[in-house]
Write an enzyme that holds these catalytic residues in place. Structure first.
Site, PDB file in Angstrom:
ATOM      1  N   ALA A  26      32.357  74.307  45.183  1.00 38.27           N
ATOM      2  CA  ALA A  26      32.731  75.501  44.717  1.00 38.27           C
ATOM      3  C   ALA A  26      31.154  76.472  44.806  1.00 38.27           C
ATOM      4  O   ALA A  26      31.377  77.615  45.232  1.00 38.27           O
ATOM      5  CB  ALA A  26      33.102  75.598  43.127  1.00 38.27           C
ATOM      6  N   ASN A  53      30.613  65.808  41.835  1.00 41.34           N
ATOM      7  CA  ASN A  53      31.716  64.810  42.064  1.00 41.34           C
ATOM      8  C   ASN A  53      32.161  65.213  43.705  1.00 41.34           C
ATOM      9  O   ASN A  53      32.748  64.342  44.015  1.00 41.34           O
ATOM     10  CB  ASN A  53      32.938  65.427  41.357  1.00 41.34           C
ATOM     11  CG  ASN A  53      32.590  64.458  39.670  1.00 41.34           C
ATOM     12  OD1 ASN A  53      32.146  63.467  39.749  1.00 41.34           O
ATOM     13  ND2 ASN A  53      33.641  65.222  38.729  1.00 41.34           N
ATOM     14  N   ARG A 306      50.428  63.138  39.454  1.00 43.41           N
ATOM     15  CA  ARG A 306      49.462  62.275  39.043  1.00 43.41           C
ATOM     16  C   ARG A 306      49.907  62.010  37.500  1.00 43.41           C
ATOM     17  O   ARG A 306      49.632  60.616  36.967  1.00 43.41           O
ATOM     18  CB  ARG A 306      48.012  62.562  39.222  1.00 43.41           C
ATOM     19  CG  ARG A 306      47.670  62.526  40.476  1.00 43.41           C
ATOM     20  CD  ARG A 306      46.163  63.446  40.747  1.00 43.41           C
ATOM     21  NE  ARG A 306      45.756  63.191  42.074  1.00 43.41           N
ATOM     22  CZ  ARG A 306      44.479  63.748  42.505  1.00 43.41           C
ATOM     23  NH1 ARG A 306      43.913  64.687  41.481  1.00 43.41           N
ATOM     24  NH2 ARG A 306      44.232  63.463  43.602  1.00 43.41           N
TER      25      ARG A 306
END
Lengths: 475, 475
Positions: A26, A53, A306
């Site tokens: 981002a 990450n 998930r």
């Protein structure tokens, strides 16, 4: 926190037009767009390495109307992706953000492929909770290639990325506009007071792209006490909440902070993300079955979202394992590495697998026989898993096994933004002047549950938007 | 918001030792304890009437080890209540708060009965999600008697309750301690700028007990976009978020803001809470069945927690109705009023009910026949509803009907407190000096779902604790 100081314009050690906090997908997307708009840009990163990450991610990117889908004659649309997102998100998703992410997904992918030059594999992945296979994966199955491409582009454009520089607080000017940041240069994470205080101005805008808080035990347990203690996570050590908290302290709006996602595909036989996770994601789950070793039976639609899968996997007494046939397993380029580390195990016969893992063999054999028939017929009469839409391999010898354990993976919540990536004030519900945000530090896109492949899509869609809008401000 | 002003001690128009914001169960309990500790106390209330939602409540109070239970030989304990709370709360509850609420529940009830003199009915109610019947109800089935008793006590103790006085912002002293509040006196809700600004000091502590935000459409839709628009709520018009936001603006920690609860027992035939709700809660649900009028069948354990029931009730195509037998219906003291308003309907035969409501009669008849057999046997073989632990009436003529529609009822989330009712700072996770909170404005006690009867328990347990601790501060 530095409050407004009427009459005293803030003094800075240095100043840029756009300041970006965080160097993952981002943040770098924002920085590139701001630079392309002609702005002077600085990226700060608290860790000693860029990417957070993003450097560890599997690199999956979900795309509505993926060019490869048309080849297979499968219909898709931004509306269908949005519908999948709302369903997984329990309807908590902010509709404007869902629409922007879904509508922007194709352009985000094309930007990675054509502008950044990332090479993607030639087939689409069917991720859990998606109605159709619509996920691209970089050829090496790792997000690091996308990160590298972003870093190369930043270098080309002359965007400085200052490592070991931690946000301390946002600086507001006399009008309540975010005008810069107090940082600590030479910061050594996690030593809170390390580094030298500096004040960096941002004459047009600050983009917050600092990621989530999966590694912040104190913070995450406030929002989900079940995640107290030393639970494993897939995240890098710097995934902590300080920057998010700094934004909340100047009136950013917290959204969905309690929706912290477990990844339903990690292994108990290696630490963190490991090498088996992308095996499970890319070939194990699409072509294999999850069984409960205590019964030898399936217990869930392996392609559910998930949240649904993780909840079933951690149900009392359950011992979740993934079994994959040899033909599917060989599709995964890093198979040898996973076998070597013991995170993926291989057995010549099902009986050997059952014996080694203490699974009731007749029950397991019956489960596989039934599922292979379901595969042939294209209908999962047990859990309604979609079987028709992608290539199907029967589960046959040699059998591959991953012993699963969900790990803390992703923060669905964060600060509220609008579709223009503007951070919104908790009292007025209007943009906080000068503050933009994108990626995991924001909330609302995913609601209760993020779909696989939507993190990178989100980072690039809203990261680029943040960079463009931060560049426009105060023209 | 007023930031710290180093070197300038705040100047106040008037000053008390303890300032309480909000005049419901939590606020008045705090005020009484602070006064009993010898402090000067002021209660401010933004509305023209005291009590907020407390004035509308059903007055149910859940008690672990209720004295009446022992009479019936039923075992209960704070641990069992805590277990029920964790289960309904999906484990999101903060364990220290759950333990404090459960352990303090009996004393809270005794305080209402013996200190305030509230008269309770002579039997216990079995609320949804509770393992045993452990809920007391005031004789007139209304929380207003508890509120009146609190108001009388405040008058006796000389505690002023200043109405139409709205919190504008907290005032911090130079050390970051909450030292008072900017308010608007003569405020006319909902006119934000109405009233005269005044600064009220609190030398020992401020107790925030301002309630939830079910009526704040803009705020609630950020946290649960499904609650956008003009959905009905049971709440009073002043249940808005400004005071909560003021606390967040000085660094209070938001918890579980997206967990906004629907009440599964409200009627579509009257506005808001109405007169039928306590009928449904006290006799309809414990002794009747919920059916889906589109099928004539039951669809849920009627004694499940509120979240589980509400979710089933709003499932696509469902048309939820409650059917209750005559003997049970007559237990409700305000039955005549409900019938007169049309919120409760009475039919001499099941066929007449089915015909009037367009329900398949044979299906409905079969449902009732089966449930009456289940009642006789004490086992619900369809939905596992507990049938053994309380008095059971077969569902027989005359049949009473409530056409249900869940309404927005309660905010499980709010600001984080510790078991001492101290508001905690989002960055340090330590108490914000001088700030205490209790009741619906706080989060963490209930997690995903509050059990019936636990709101008043919570208000009194943590309200009293807040009053005691705010009195002790700065000794």
């Amino acid at each position: 926190m530095s409050g407004p100081r009427p009459g005293n314009p803030p003094a800075f050690d240095e100043s840029f037009e756009v300041l970006v906090i965080g160097s993952g997908f981002a943040g770098l997307s924002a920085a590139i767009e701001a630079r392309l708009a002609g702005r002077s840009v600085l990226v700060i990163e608290k860790m000693a390495l860029p990417g957070g990450n993003s450097a560890l991610s599997g690199g999956l990117i979900a795309v509505a109307n993926a060019p490869l889908l048309a080849r297979d004659g499968i219909a898709d649309s931004p509306d269908l992706l949005a519908e999948d997102m709302f369903k997984a998100g329990h309807g908590l998703n902010h509709p404007d953000l869902v629409r922007a992410a879904a509508a922007g997904s194709l352009e985000a992918f094309l930007w990675c492929r054509d502008f950044l030059g990332v090479v993607f594999a030639g087939s689409l992945h069917h991720g859990g909770g998606h109605s159709v296979p619509r996920i691209y994966s970089p050829e090496n199955c790792s997000g690091s290639v996308i990160l590298q491409a972003l870093l190369v582009k930043c270098r080309e454009l002359g965007i400085p990325i200052r490592l070991q520089t931690a946000l301390e607080a946002f600086i507001l000017d006399g009008d309540g506009r975010v005008a810069g940041a107090e940082v600590r240069a030479g910061h050594i994470f996690p030593q809170a007071q390390s580094g030298t205080p500096r004040r960096i101005g941002a004459t047009r805008g600050v983009v917050l792209a600092s990621g989530g808080y999966c590694q912040d035990i104190e913070f995450r347990k406030i929002h989900d006490p079940g995640l107290a203690g030393a639970l494993e996570t897939t995240n890098h050590p710097g995934a902590t909440a300080e920057a998010l908290v700094s934004a909340l302290k100047i009136g950013a709006t917290p959204v969905h902070l309690s929706w912290i996602q477990m990844g339903p595909w990690t292994s108990r036989d290696e630490v963190g993300w490991g090498v088996s996770t992308m095996f499970s994601v890319l070939v194990g789950i699409p072509h294999g079955i999850m069984i409960d070793a205590s019964t030898g039976k399936r217990f869930v639609n392996e392609l559910a979202d998930r949240l649904s899968r993780s909840r079933e996997m951690v149900a009392a007494g359950r011992d979740p394992m993934l079994i994959v046939g040899g033909r599917a397993a060989r599709q995964y380029p890093n198979l040898a590495q996973g076998l070597k580390r013991g995170a993926i195990r291989r057995y010549d016969t099902l009986e050997a697998l059952a014996q080694d893992q203490s699974i009731d063999f007749p029950a397991l054999e019956a489960t596989l026989r039934h599922f292979n028939l379901s595969l042939r017929d294209g209908v999962d009469d047990e859990f309604g898993r979609p079987l028709a839409a992608h290539e199907r391999f029967p589960i046959e010898a040699p059998y591959h096994l991953v012993r699963l354990r969900p790990k803390i993976h992703y923060c669905n919540g964060g600060i509220q933004i609008d579709a223009g990536a503007r951070a919104l004030d908790i009292a007025s519900h209007r943009p906080i002047p000068g503050l933009y945000a994108a990626g995991e530090v924001t909330g609302g896109v995913h609601g209760a549950c993020r779909l696989g492949g939507m993190a990178i899509t989100e980072c690039i869609v809203f990261g680029r938007t943040a960079g463009v809008n931060a560049s426009r401000a105060k023209d």
